[in-house]
Design an enzyme around this catalytic site. Structure first.
Site, PDB file in Angstrom:
ATOM      1  CD  GLU A   1      -3.381  -5.828   3.953  1.00 54.23           C
ATOM      2  OE1 GLU A   1      -4.197  -5.014   4.437  1.00 54.23           O
ATOM      3  OE2 GLU A   1      -2.153  -5.629   3.924  1.00 54.23           O
TER       4      GLU A   1
ATOM      5  CD  GLU B   1      -3.074  -0.989   2.203  1.00 52.65           C
ATOM      6  OE1 GLU B   1      -3.041  -0.058   3.019  1.00 52.65           O
ATOM      7  OE2 GLU B   1      -3.986  -1.825   2.163  1.00 52.65           O
TER       8      GLU B   1
HETATM    9  C1  FCB Z   1      -4.293  -2.051   5.556  1.00 48.19           C
HETATM   10  C2  FCB Z   1      -2.878  -2.304   6.021  1.00 48.19           C
HETATM   11  C3  FCB Z   1      -2.781  -3.330   7.114  1.00 48.19           C
HETATM   12  C4  FCB Z   1      -3.895  -3.182   8.126  1.00 48.19           C
HETATM   13  C5  FCB Z   1      -5.226  -3.140   7.434  1.00 48.19           C
HETATM   14  C6  FCB Z   1      -6.393  -3.052   8.379  1.00 48.19           C
HETATM   15  O1  FCB Z   1      -4.393  -0.791   4.993  1.00 48.19           O
HETATM   16  O2  FCB Z   1      -2.094  -2.743   4.935  1.00 48.19           O
HETATM   17  O3  FCB Z   1      -1.505  -3.226   7.703  1.00 48.19           O
HETATM   18  O4  FCB Z   1      -3.668  -2.071   8.900  1.00 48.19           O
HETATM   19  O5  FCB Z   1      -5.271  -2.055   6.563  1.00 48.19           O
END
Ligand code: FCB
Length: 453
Positions: free
Chosen positions: A367, A173
């Site tokens: 994620e 990110e």
């Molecule tokens: C993302 C991050 C991760 C965590 C999630 C909830 O943006 O990559 O580290 O904080 O959110």
């Protein structure tokens, strides 16, 4: 293990037999053992009163550094095929230069061995926001040289664990790191540079490209990135709102995907990028990827800014930004206040396929997850279930998705929220560090069995 009157759910649709199922974590959020590595920007940031909401630090976190065997056993019982973790740059290069810590690198060597012995594929991310403090003191991601330092670090890690690692992730990110860390100062290193933070985006992307080259030179065969993406919805049809939403979409989405996949910056970003060699840099940045990681949490509704700052999930967006996020109504929200909108995942993936066409390599969801309190976390089960169905719909419509990773294995240090948001399939008692699988862990284990059976 939790038992509850859980609602009966239809089995998940069938995913391809070679679909990669996994969970994700990151070093700073779980490892602890801060005294056994070099300092990072997050140590310095958390030490300043008021920066982290509950005043906590990640000095101990989940103590995963010392308890990784127990955590790998949890992964094995869960039945995942892969584990996405991050390598802490300051654990490998504690001084932010080429002096390598044998203990630090040795930890990842042992972790990878433990995973392989359990039949779980290691999926390391090389940068998940914990820049060595010494690198930050030399300008951090505002300094172009950091990209070259990062590629050297990537080569060191690949040299040590590359014989057992099939898939790599360079960055996590870069959009959030640029916006939250350098533009509005909600995350480490806490800079409030607004648009002067743009070089941070460019230098991370350049670091990504140089790291791809370094990893390939070290023999890596499968390399991706983990970019956060979500649809941007305009607050209304009014031209000022649609213009604000388009601009937000450029800054948070396309600024990070267009250069990787198309080899160019979206308008008007290219003109704003202060690079001495933009064309050559973009060639490096767009080194072909083997797959593209998408972190998805939520869509964002955006309108024109007012005169006052906007509070967005506890993040303050100053009125100088040319957009203002708005609440999305009509959907349930997680404990973090994030709206639960699974259909936006389908929308996002279809839009990606349409925008990038042949240039888009296979996707992995690197994620996806949610914050809820409690061991009997039926809301998390509902969240994961609905997002997997939304993902399946995108795949049925022809989007090539090869894997899905839940954020996160453990409750952990949620950055500026400290320990107040629980994203884990496994509960962590921060006093005793005891791990207790939640209802969602049992649900996912059964769902994975169903996929295999
Ligand atoms: C993302 C991050 C991760 C965590 C999630 C909830 O943006 O990559 O580290 O904080 O959110």
């Amino acid at each position: 293990m939790i038992t509850s009157m859980a609602p009966t759910r239809a089995p998940l649709p069938r995913f391809p037999h070679d679909f990669l199922w996994g969970v994700s974590t990151s070093a700073h959020q779980i490892e602890g053992a801060a005294g056994e590595r070099g300092p990072s920007v997050w140590d310095a940031f958390s030490a300043v009163p008021g920066q982290v909401k509950d005043g906590s630090t990640a000095t101990v976190a989940c103590d995963h550094f010392h308890r990784y065997r127990e955590d790998v056993a949890l992964l094995a019982d869960l039945g995942v095929g892969a584990y996405r973790f991050s390598v802490s740059w300051p654990r490998v290069h504690p001084h932010g230069d080429d002096r390598v810590s044998a203990e630090g690198l040795g930890f990842y060597d042992r972790l990878v061995d433990e995973l392989c012995a359990a039949g779980i594929r290691p999926l390391p991310t090389l940068f998940h926001w914990d820049t060595p403090l010494a690198v930050e003191e030399r300008g951090g991601w505002l300094n172009r040289d950091t990209a070259a330092r990062f590629a050297e670090y990537a080569a060191v890690v690949a040299d040590r664990i590359g014989d057992r690692v099939e898939r790599w992730i360079t960055l996590n990110e870069p959009a959030e790191h640029t916006l939250l860390g350098y533009a509005i100062g909600e995350h480490a290193p806490g800079k409030e540079l607004l648009f002067d933070a743009l070089p941070v985006a460019h230098h991370q992307l350049l670091a990504h490209g140089l790291a791809v080259q370094a990893l390939r030179a070290a023999g890596a065969r499968s390399i991706g990135v983990a970019n956060s993406h979500g649809p941007t919805w305009a607050a209304s049809d009014a031209p000022e709102d649609t213009a604000a939403a388009d601009f937000y979409d450029v800054l948070l989405n396309r600024l990070f995907s267009d250069p990787l996949l198309l080899g160019r910056y979206p308008d008007p970003i290219g003109e704003l990028m202060p690079s001495p060699s933009l064309d050559a840099d973009l060639k490096t940045i767009s080194e072909p990827l083997d797959w593209y990681g998408v972190n998805y949490y939520q869509p964002t509704k955006v309108g024109a800014p007012g005169l006052e700052p906007t509070d967005f999930n506890g993040v303050t967006i100053p009125p100088q930004m040319p957009f203002a996020p708005r609440d999305i109504e009509g959907y349930p929200v997680t404990d973090f206040g994030w709206p639960v909108v699974p259909e936006a995942l389908t929308e996002l993936l279809l839009a990606f396929r349409d925008r990038y066409g042949d240039r888009l390599p296979p996707i992995m969801i690197t994620e996806n997850g949610c914050s809820y309190e409690g061991l009997d976390d039926q809301d998390r089960i509902a969240y994961l279930d609905s997002h997997l169905r939304a993902l399946h719909r995108a795949m049925a419509a022809g989007v090539d998705v090869r894997g899905y990773f839940v954020w996160s294995l453990l409750d952990n240090f949620e950055w500026a929220e400290g320990y107040s948001q629980r994203f884990g399939l496994v509960h962590v008692d921060y006093e005793t560090l005891e791990r207790t699988p939640k209802a969602s862990y049992a649900w996912l284990r059964d769902a994975l069995r169903g996929q295999r059976g």
